[in-house]
Design a protein around this motif. Sequence first.
Motif, mmCIF file in Angstrom:
data_model
loop_
_atom_site.group_PDB
_atom_site.id
_atom_site.type_symbol
_atom_site.label_atom_id
_atom_site.label_comp_id
_atom_site.label_asym_id
_atom_site.label_seq_id
_atom_site.Cartn_x
_atom_site.Cartn_y
_atom_site.Cartn_z
ATOM 1 N N VAL A 387 -5.544 -14.192 3.202
ATOM 2 C CA VAL A 387 -4.472 -13.245 2.865
ATOM 3 C C VAL A 387 -3.354 -13.313 3.904
ATOM 4 O O VAL A 387 -2.162 -13.308 3.562
ATOM 5 C CB VAL A 387 -5.030 -11.816 2.746
ATOM 6 N N GLU A 391 0.530 -14.312 3.358
ATOM 7 C CA GLU A 391 1.648 -13.461 3.776
ATOM 8 C C GLU A 391 2.616 -14.231 4.667
ATOM 9 O O GLU A 391 3.838 -14.147 4.498
ATOM 10 C CB GLU A 391 1.119 -12.228 4.513
ATOM 11 N N GLY A 397 4.013 -11.309 -4.163
ATOM 12 C CA GLY A 397 3.055 -10.206 -4.199
ATOM 13 C C GLY A 397 1.978 -10.322 -5.254
ATOM 14 O O GLY A 397 0.787 -10.138 -4.960
ATOM 15 N N PRO A 398 2.322 -10.621 -6.532
ATOM 16 C CA PRO A 398 1.293 -10.731 -7.565
ATOM 17 C C PRO A 398 0.254 -11.802 -7.256
ATOM 18 O O PRO A 398 -0.940 -11.601 -7.457
ATOM 19 C CB PRO A 398 2.106 -11.086 -8.817
ATOM 20 N N ARG A 400 -0.490 -12.934 -4.249
ATOM 21 C CA ARG A 400 -1.244 -12.503 -3.070
ATOM 22 C C ARG A 400 -2.299 -11.480 -3.459
ATOM 23 O O ARG A 400 -3.397 -11.456 -2.892
ATOM 24 C CB ARG A 400 -0.276 -11.931 -2.036
ATOM 25 N N LYS A 401 -2.002 -10.649 -4.445
ATOM 26 C CA LYS A 401 -2.970 -9.643 -4.888
ATOM 27 C C LYS A 401 -4.188 -10.307 -5.526
ATOM 28 O O LYS A 401 -5.316 -9.843 -5.352
ATOM 29 C CB LYS A 401 -2.308 -8.676 -5.874
ATOM 30 N N ARG A 402 -3.960 -11.386 -6.251
ATOM 31 C CA ARG A 402 -5.086 -12.105 -6.848
ATOM 32 C C ARG A 402 -6.009 -12.680 -5.774
ATOM 33 O O ARG A 402 -7.203 -12.858 -5.983
ATOM 34 C CB ARG A 402 -4.576 -13.251 -7.733
ATOM 35 N N ASP A 404 -6.753 -11.340 -2.887
ATOM 36 C CA ASP A 404 -7.459 -10.309 -2.127
ATOM 37 C C ASP A 404 -8.853 -10.064 -2.705
ATOM 38 O O ASP A 404 -9.028 -9.944 -3.920
ATOM 39 C CB ASP A 404 -6.634 -9.011 -2.163
ATOM 40 N N LYS A 409 -14.022 -4.851 -4.870
ATOM 41 C CA LYS A 409 -14.039 -5.943 -5.844
ATOM 42 C C LYS A 409 -15.304 -6.787 -5.683
ATOM 43 O O LYS A 409 -15.891 -7.243 -6.670
ATOM 44 C CB LYS A 409 -12.794 -6.808 -5.696
ATOM 45 N N ARG A 459 -7.883 -16.649 -7.222
ATOM 46 C CA ARG A 459 -8.890 -15.589 -7.212
ATOM 47 C C ARG A 459 -10.245 -16.096 -6.727
ATOM 48 O O ARG A 459 -10.977 -16.751 -7.476
ATOM 49 C CB ARG A 459 -9.024 -14.998 -8.613
ATOM 50 N N TYR A 587 -3.861 -3.781 -13.343
ATOM 51 C CA TYR A 587 -3.914 -5.034 -12.575
ATOM 52 C C TYR A 587 -2.823 -5.946 -13.147
ATOM 53 O O TYR A 587 -3.088 -6.810 -13.978
ATOM 54 C CB TYR A 587 -5.291 -5.669 -12.687
ATOM 55 N N ASP A 647 3.634 -8.878 -12.703
ATOM 56 C CA ASP A 647 3.902 -7.724 -11.844
ATOM 57 C C ASP A 647 4.213 -6.523 -12.732
ATOM 58 O O ASP A 647 3.961 -6.557 -13.949
ATOM 59 C CB ASP A 647 5.049 -8.019 -10.868
#
Length: 767
Positions: A387, A391, A397-398, A400-402, A404, A409, A459, A587, A647
């Motif tokens: 992560v 960054e 952002g979208p 990067r969220k995948r 995490d 989770k 992911r 999500y 997003d």
Amino acid sequence: EDLITMAPLKARSDLVNAQRIVVKVGTSTVSRADGSVSLGRIGHIVEQLSELRLQGKDVIFVSSGAVGVGRAKLRKQQLFSRSVQSHLGGEVVEPPTLNASAAAGQSGVMGLYEQLFGQYDVLCAQVLVSPSDMGHEEKVAQLKNSLSWLLERHTIPVLNENDAISSHRTRADSGDAENSNPLAFKDNDGLAASIAQMMEADVLLLLSDVEGIYRCMPAPGEKPDIIDIYSSSTDVQIGTKSGPGRGGMGAKIEAAMKAIESGVGSVVIASGLESSTVTRVMSGESVGTLLVLQGEADAAAPNDVLQAASNDSGSTTNGPAAAATAAASAESNGVDQVAVARAKSVRSASRQLQRLSAAERSALLNAIGDALLARADEVSTANQADVKAAEDAGMAGPLRKRLDLPPKKLQTVVDGIRALANKPNPLGRVLGRTKLADGLELTQETVAIGVLLIIFESRPDVLPQVASLAIVTGNGLLLKGGREAIHTNRKLHQIIQDTVASATGGKVDRSIVSLLESRTEVSGLLKLHHYIDLVIPRGGADLVKHVMQNSSIPVLGHADGICHAFVDKAADMDKALRVLVDAKTDYPAACNAVETVLLHADLTADGRAKTLVDGLKGAGIKVLAGPRAAAALGLEAAEDFHIEYGDNTLCTEIVDGLEPAVEHIAAHGSSHTEIVLTEDAAVAQAFLTQVDSACVFHNASSRFADGFRFGLGCEVGISTSRIHARGPVGLEGLLTTRWRLQSTAADGHCASDFSNGRRAYVHETLQ
């Protein structure tokens, strides 16, 4: 930390175990014929070296090219100077010296390497060495300390002879006579050999513009005879040097033998003009020429491995590891033998897995779930590294969220694994029985597909999910994750492999779940339809299209997740708002998030459409619009209807009713998931019947299109194809069927018995 040196790597199959590697590229590899930089070849080399570094290996890179790059820069400048001299008179401008060319080119070459390695989040550092440096004990010690310090900090040292001050030649354009001055090294081949010796490297790889050492120079148009294994007793004819730069094949052989004699584990000379040479050599494939000490050629020869590699019996005497070693050492006959080895190893392990009882497979799944939670801190540490790297690289952002994988989770993943463990045994389930004739019974039952290749992006939670699905269905698994999740994927893979070994007591080989980290490995595997049974790509449209276009293996998956919601005039608007907010914001990066909302035209007349849009905006959703909605509701126009935003953005459009809504979905959708929001049962039924997508919902969020939410335990992906499996693919999608025919007649059954009337078919369905 001191490097623990290895025993010499005498066989190609040993190269996969190498930890410290020195790779040298020559001028002919990094430059075109005109002296300009070959960005394509350099890019391939940098990618492969980065992959080795990201696998935890120490990589030292010795690169030529500064003189060529500098010469091109200086000659361009001379064109102007000569033009001026022709007008003003005076002496003709001399050609650039080697030293001046090197000085002008070093910064350009290093700047290029920094930029390319940076694309993979790999650091590199320039180190210039002069031949005279190697004659000073203090300087040698300082050089070794510097290189060790860089390697310990995961940095790739990029070395080159400091030609700006070297005295091998006085001019860049002069002849190639060898320098008789007794120096520690004469060129970059010698430098690479000296560095490999100093740093106790396991492998020295010398990349040239030819495929290896030729037994003799081929005639024009003749295919060269490349020596697979070379020792000092091998009879060869060395021709003229093959390209620009000082060293030719003779220099490479001299440097290689010097390295071997000084204790370097293994040396290979191969072509740097091919896009995957480094990866193939380090995977143990028979590429280029392996150099060994005199008397070791027999030990390095593949012997019977080609026969062993072709043995697909899966017997425990050879086993997955033996199959891998055998095929890796086999000569290539147009097939990537390393890829074949991987696939055969996984298939052999899958047969071991299928021999386990249902209870043993369930126990293995529960053990994997327990291990993931017990080592959750290790997973978190690895994930945080990914992560942070994302960054630092400015990942959106979208995406990067995948990437995490927080504890919540991970717990959801483990819950799915345990749900799979508690399901009835999916293998050998009887789907139907038919009595064909007296004493002749036909049974259709479920079996594993075989070997799966699953490619996914971002992911990391996908890895344990699909590994568990493969295990419960008796399938072997080859996995390729995205580079952005490399640390998390490695840790999850390690935990699963460790658990397979411990929980089964060695009954199932660790290779049952194998992780790939190189694109070139995947490219080779996509051609192996004899060894791999199904490919499932999970990722963006570009990934899926690439796999479909390049695979000779059946592909299961979806390219886009353009999910629609139709808000009918009979919708409960409060309910509609609640469902839409969930479908978009629960999500946003998921493929089952809603992307387009179609509004019935009647909703604009009484203001309900505006109220709904205001509610969406109030929930933090950016609302764009098609032409009609933009005009009626004063919204910003969307660029296209076929966009997966990923997003908190969605598109709205106005349609005149159910049929136009269905037509819009057919024209702009991706056959993933569509929902209708209405209290009119007839409209709902018509929508569910007419919309041709994998999932169609009534008054429910599109986010329910998920294997776990469907009660499948876990999902391997979502398919929008119309063959085999569709929608969220759980364990049922990883099974196929076979027919089992059994005769209890004393004399057996023959087809001719029925054609001659001796026996008659009854075709009776049995319970």
